[in-house]
Motif scaffolding. Structure first.
Motif, mmCIF file in Angstrom:
data_model
loop_
_atom_site.group_PDB
_atom_site.id
_atom_site.type_symbol
_atom_site.label_atom_id
_atom_site.label_comp_id
_atom_site.label_asym_id
_atom_site.label_seq_id
_atom_site.Cartn_x
_atom_site.Cartn_y
_atom_site.Cartn_z
ATOM 1 N N LYS A 192 7.384 -71.635 -75.153
ATOM 2 C CA LYS A 192 8.461 -71.783 -74.170
ATOM 3 C C LYS A 192 8.021 -71.967 -72.733
ATOM 4 N N TYR A 193 8.887 -72.674 -72.020
ATOM 5 C CA TYR A 193 8.853 -72.738 -70.551
ATOM 6 C C TYR A 193 9.792 -71.636 -70.085
ATOM 7 N N TRP A 194 9.249 -70.628 -69.423
ATOM 8 C CA TRP A 194 10.130 -69.562 -68.926
ATOM 9 C C TRP A 194 9.588 -69.063 -67.600
ATOM 10 N N ASP A 215 16.435 -69.888 -77.966
ATOM 11 C CA ASP A 215 16.344 -70.242 -76.549
ATOM 12 C C ASP A 215 17.363 -69.462 -75.730
ATOM 13 N N ALA A 216 17.832 -70.043 -74.635
ATOM 14 C CA ALA A 216 18.737 -69.306 -73.752
ATOM 15 C C ALA A 216 20.168 -69.358 -74.288
ATOM 16 N N SER A 242 20.861 -79.821 -71.617
ATOM 17 C CA SER A 242 20.573 -80.267 -70.248
ATOM 18 C C SER A 242 19.278 -81.076 -70.266
ATOM 19 N N ARG A 249 10.361 -83.054 -71.249
ATOM 20 C CA ARG A 249 9.850 -83.213 -72.624
ATOM 21 C C ARG A 249 10.757 -84.061 -73.505
ATOM 22 N N ALA A 266 11.748 -75.907 -77.741
ATOM 23 C CA ALA A 266 10.397 -75.465 -77.387
ATOM 24 C C ALA A 266 9.834 -74.552 -78.472
ATOM 25 N N SER A 324 16.157 -81.084 -64.700
ATOM 26 C CA SER A 324 16.075 -79.849 -65.493
ATOM 27 C C SER A 324 14.661 -79.790 -66.064
ATOM 28 N N GLY A 325 14.001 -78.650 -65.936
ATOM 29 C CA GLY A 325 12.595 -78.550 -66.336
ATOM 30 C C GLY A 325 12.322 -79.120 -67.718
ATOM 31 N N SER A 326 13.044 -78.613 -68.715
ATOM 32 C CA SER A 326 12.750 -79.009 -70.100
ATOM 33 C C SER A 326 13.073 -80.483 -70.370
ATOM 34 N N MET A 336 15.632 -67.034 -65.651
ATOM 35 C CA MET A 336 14.187 -67.130 -65.438
ATOM 36 C C MET A 336 13.776 -66.375 -64.187
ATOM 37 N N MET A 389 9.332 -64.129 -75.134
ATOM 38 C CA MET A 389 10.168 -64.584 -74.007
ATOM 39 C C MET A 389 11.414 -63.709 -73.888
ATOM 40 N N SER A 422 19.947 -70.622 -67.594
ATOM 41 C CA SER A 422 18.523 -70.372 -67.854
ATOM 42 C C SER A 422 17.765 -70.262 -66.524
HETATM 43 O O1 PMV Z 1 15.180 -76.650 -68.601
HETATM 44 P P1 PMV Z 1 15.984 -75.407 -68.538
HETATM 45 O O2 PMV Z 1 16.165 -74.926 -67.139
HETATM 46 O O3 PMV Z 1 17.295 -75.531 -69.267
HETATM 47 O O4 PMV Z 1 15.154 -74.221 -69.274
HETATM 48 C C1 PMV Z 1 14.872 -74.228 -70.652
HETATM 49 C C2 PMV Z 1 14.393 -72.901 -71.085
HETATM 50 C C3 PMV Z 1 14.217 -72.691 -72.581
HETATM 51 O O5 PMV Z 1 15.023 -73.572 -73.328
HETATM 52 C C4 PMV Z 1 14.633 -71.275 -72.936
HETATM 53 C C5 PMV Z 1 12.743 -72.839 -72.988
HETATM 54 C C6 PMV Z 1 12.215 -74.241 -73.066
HETATM 55 O O6 PMV Z 1 10.997 -74.395 -72.915
HETATM 56 O O7 PMV Z 1 12.985 -75.186 -73.346
#
Ligand code: PMV
Length: 343
Positions: free
Chosen positions: A36-38, A312-313, A136, A173, A33, A168-170, A225, A272, A221
């Motif tokens: 970021k998505y946070w 990132d995380a 992930s 994308r 990212a 998983s959110g990211s 969050m 972030m 993450s």
């Molecule tokens: O999709 P997750 O829950 O692994 O969260 C990803 C969070 C960050 O990598 C830190 C930011 C992002 O937008 O990918």
């Protein structure tokens, strides 16, 4: 609305039908990212509090092979079939109690035609897992692509992005190469929260993976969050700034303005992490080496070098620079892995 309702709505009469094929295999790239998505506006559906923008890592990501088998566990024992999926992760068969296996099996429950069926999954990453390198994301995206082939759903990318987000959110994308934007959306069911690729390409852009530790992350993450959203006094400032950052980034990408691109990407990541440092209990993914490398990058920049980073995380840094500088970067950071996202 629950995950199952979203899946039902997307699959319609294909919901919980038997596969059309014996097996299927798919690849999805990891993504980093830039904005970021946070934070989540809905925990169950992984709906984000902000839109986000990423760059995919070309051939670095996850390959997943999938099959559906009949379980030998009695159907009446409803609890036991759930964790009987045979999941091999980087050539290691996971125990059913393994958190990665449990997370995948819970996701697969959304698509299991009947309780007495189990999935056989072989999944392999070609970058270190859980070290802030978003595996992930590529993992759930590859899994959704493989499921789409196995069941022959023939879904469009928008729906695949929504399904991947449920894992998983990211992951929303990770279905495209290049620059990808994931919309926050405002609907409760999340049908307007999916990703789309940007048309722009930037062949000279390079991402350098500076792996400083391949240890598993100390806090997931998802958990980090939540802790941040609930306790950080800086979180509102992050929310306010994020749409502005995306706008500037999109313009910088369109105009190939590397300095603005790098500056906003780096500031967004640091903002972030500032929300995490000010959470309670505080969260700090950096290790001493991370900070040392940041100072090194800032020093190089003072000397006029166009080099930026994002984090990132996890403790690793991802460096951003342009192709002509690759030889100098290799000299400065001999262990770096350089990725050309557009080749
Ligand atoms: O999709 P997750 O829950 O692994 O969260 C990803 C969070 C960050 O990598 C830190 C930011 C992002 O937008 O990918």
């Amino acid at each position: 609305m629950h995950k199952n309702d979203v899946v039902k709505k997307i699959l319609g009469n294909r919901y919980r039908k038997m596969p059309k094929k014996q097996s299927a295999k798919a690849f999805a790239p990891a993504n980093i990212a830039l904005c970021k998505y946070w934070g989540k506006r809905n925990l169950e559906l992984n709906l984000p509090t902000t839109s986000s923008l990423s760059i995919s890592l070309g051939d670095k990501g996850t390959t997943t092979k999938i099959q559906l088998l009949v379980s030998d566990t009695p159907v009446s024992d409803t609890k036991s079939y759930i964790n009987h999926d045979q999941i091999t992760f980087n050539q290691r068969l996971l125990a059913s109690a393994d958190p990665v296996a449990q997370r995948m099996s819970q996701f697969l429950d959304l698509f299991r035609p009947q309780p007495n069926f189990v999935f056989k999954i072989e999944t392999r990453n070609n970058i270190p897992t859980s070290a802030g390198l978003a595996t992930s994301a590529s993992g759930f995206a590859a899994l959704v692509l493989a499921l789409d082939q196995l069941f022959d759903w023939q879904l469009g990318k928008k729906h695949l992005s929504i399904l991947a987000r449920l894992g998983s959110g990211s992951a929303a994308r990770s279905l495209w190469n290049g620059f990808v934007k994931w919309y926050r959306g405002s609907r409760k069911d999340g049908f307007d929260s999916f990703a789309e690729p940007l048309a722009d390409i930037w062949p000279e852009l390079r991402v350098g993976l500076l792996i400083l530790s391949d240890q598993e992350k100390m806090i997931s993450s998802g958990q980090a969050m939540q802790q941040t959203v609930q306790t950080s006094p800086f979180y509102d400032a992050f929310l306010k700034q994020s749409p502005k950052d995306i706008k500037i980034l999109e313009k910088a990408i369109a105009q190939k303005d590397f300095h603005t691109f790098g500056k906003v990407t780096e500031t967004n990541a640091l903002a972030m992490h500032a929300t995490m440092l000010t959470a309670w209990p505080p969260i700090c993914y950096a290790i001493p080496r991370t900070i040392e490398m940041m100072h090194c990058i800032w020093e190089e920049r003072k000397q006029g070098f166009a080099l930026y980073f994002t984090q990132d995380a996890g403790p690793n840094l991802k460096l951003l620079f342009l192709q002509p500088d690759a030889p100098i970067i290799k000299k400065l950071f001999p262990q770096i892995e350089i990725i050309a996202p557009f080749s």
